[in-house]
Design an enzyme around this catalytic site. Structure first.
Site, PDB file in Angstrom:
ATOM      1  N   LEU A  61     -13.842 -42.481  43.225  1.00 28.55           N
ATOM      2  CA  LEU A  61     -14.417 -43.782  42.400  1.00 28.55           C
ATOM      3  C   LEU A  61     -15.373 -44.537  43.460  1.00 28.55           C
ATOM      4  CD1 LEU A  61     -11.394 -45.127  40.446  1.00 28.55           C
ATOM      5  CD2 LEU A  61     -13.252 -43.339  39.770  1.00 28.55           C
ATOM      6  N   ASP A  62     -16.415 -45.067  42.924  1.00 29.88           N
ATOM      7  CA  ASP A  62     -17.515 -45.641  43.477  1.00 29.88           C
ATOM      8  C   ASP A  62     -16.583 -47.194  43.873  1.00 29.88           C
ATOM      9  OD1 ASP A  62     -19.389 -43.864  43.200  1.00 29.88           O
ATOM     10  OD2 ASP A  62     -20.405 -45.151  41.609  1.00 29.88           O
ATOM     11  N   LYS A  63     -16.964 -47.702  44.945  1.00 23.84           N
ATOM     12  CA  LYS A  63     -16.303 -48.884  45.323  1.00 23.84           C
ATOM     13  C   LYS A  63     -16.278 -49.991  44.408  1.00 23.84           C
ATOM     14  CE  LYS A  63     -16.809 -52.486  49.155  1.00 23.84           C
ATOM     15  NZ  LYS A  63     -17.549 -53.119  50.130  1.00 23.84           N
TER      16      LYS A  63
END
Length: 253
Positions: A61-63
């Site tokens: 997942l993106d940060k």
């Protein structure tokens, strides 16, 4: 703008002998990255320490994205699950808060230019490569707020369910921006005026995108598994400002 990470939002959602799923807070990296050298906390490390076992990341997942993150507890399970992601047989569902009123539902079928990783792909040729990318969306609710911005006295927003069948870098964020309904809080692909409005109004420095559901085949039992994650408190409290509790409860059932 740096997304604030609430580490208290980290928790174990599911665990068996070969799988563990967590809730990843917005602002937490999945694993160590040379690009974010100042970071000291990572989802891989925190999960390993919480269950006292090594873990194998299956997806990312993106940060700034919060929500459901799945790990395997051995290499065989990791390969099995990774193959399900690669063949797009895992069903992923996200919730997003977007600018404007989206159509009721639709499909975004737009190839996306491959985005090189500054570290991993540093030796690759900088040729333009476009990858197939497909996202189905469904509008769950709309609202408008009396707030002057530019020539408009009222601002419109949509709560949208997103189901990507591919997993390109920033796919959902880029696809929503492509149809002119960027996700609130998206610094790279969003609308800075609406981002600033939400930051000033509510004080939450975050991307309003959350991974909420994963449906997949269990690597050993063959059982169909459905895992869900509740929204992080900052996301839920923002929605509470936009819609009534009764409306939200029906939408998020």
């Amino acid at each position: 703008m740096e997304t604030h990470c609430n580490l208290d939002a980290f928790n174990i959602l599911y665990q068996d002998e070969i799988l563990v799923a967590i809730h990843k807070p917005a602002g937490l990296l999945v694993h160590r990255s040379p690009i974010d050298k100042h970071e000291t906390q990572f989802a891989v490390q925190m999960t390993r320490d919480a269950i006292n076992k090594p873990v194998f990341p299956i997806h990312r997942l993106d940060k700034p994205t919060s929500g459901l993150l799945l790990f395997a507890l051995n290499a065989d399970a990791a390969r099995h699950l990774s193959n399900q992601f690669m063949t797009h047989s895992i069903e992923k569902t996200y919730l997003a808060l977007c600018r404007g009123w989206t159509p009721e539902n639709g499909n975004i079928d737009k190839p996306l230019k491959y985005q090189k990783d500054k570290i991993v792909d540093k030796d690759k040729r900088a040729e333009e490569i476009f990858q197939d990318a497909f996202t189905h969306y469904e509008r769950l609710a709309t609202t408008q707020i009396e707030h002057k911005m530019g020539r408009f006295d009222f601002q419109r927003y949509s709560l949208v369910k997103l189901q990507p069948s591919t997993g390109r870098k920033h796919q959902l964020r880029r696809h929503l921006n492509h149809i002119s309904h960027p996700i609130i809080g998206d610094v790279q692909h969003g609308d800075r005026n609406h981002n600033h409005f939400f930051n000033d109004w509510l004080g939450y420095h975050r991307l309003y995108l959350a991974a909420t559901t994963l449906k997949f085949t269990h690597p050993t039992t063959g059982e169909q598994i459905t895992l869900t994650a509740p929204l992080e408190s900052s996301f839920k409290q923002t929605l509470d400002k936009l819609w009534s509790n009764d409306t939200l409860n029906k939408l998020l059932e």
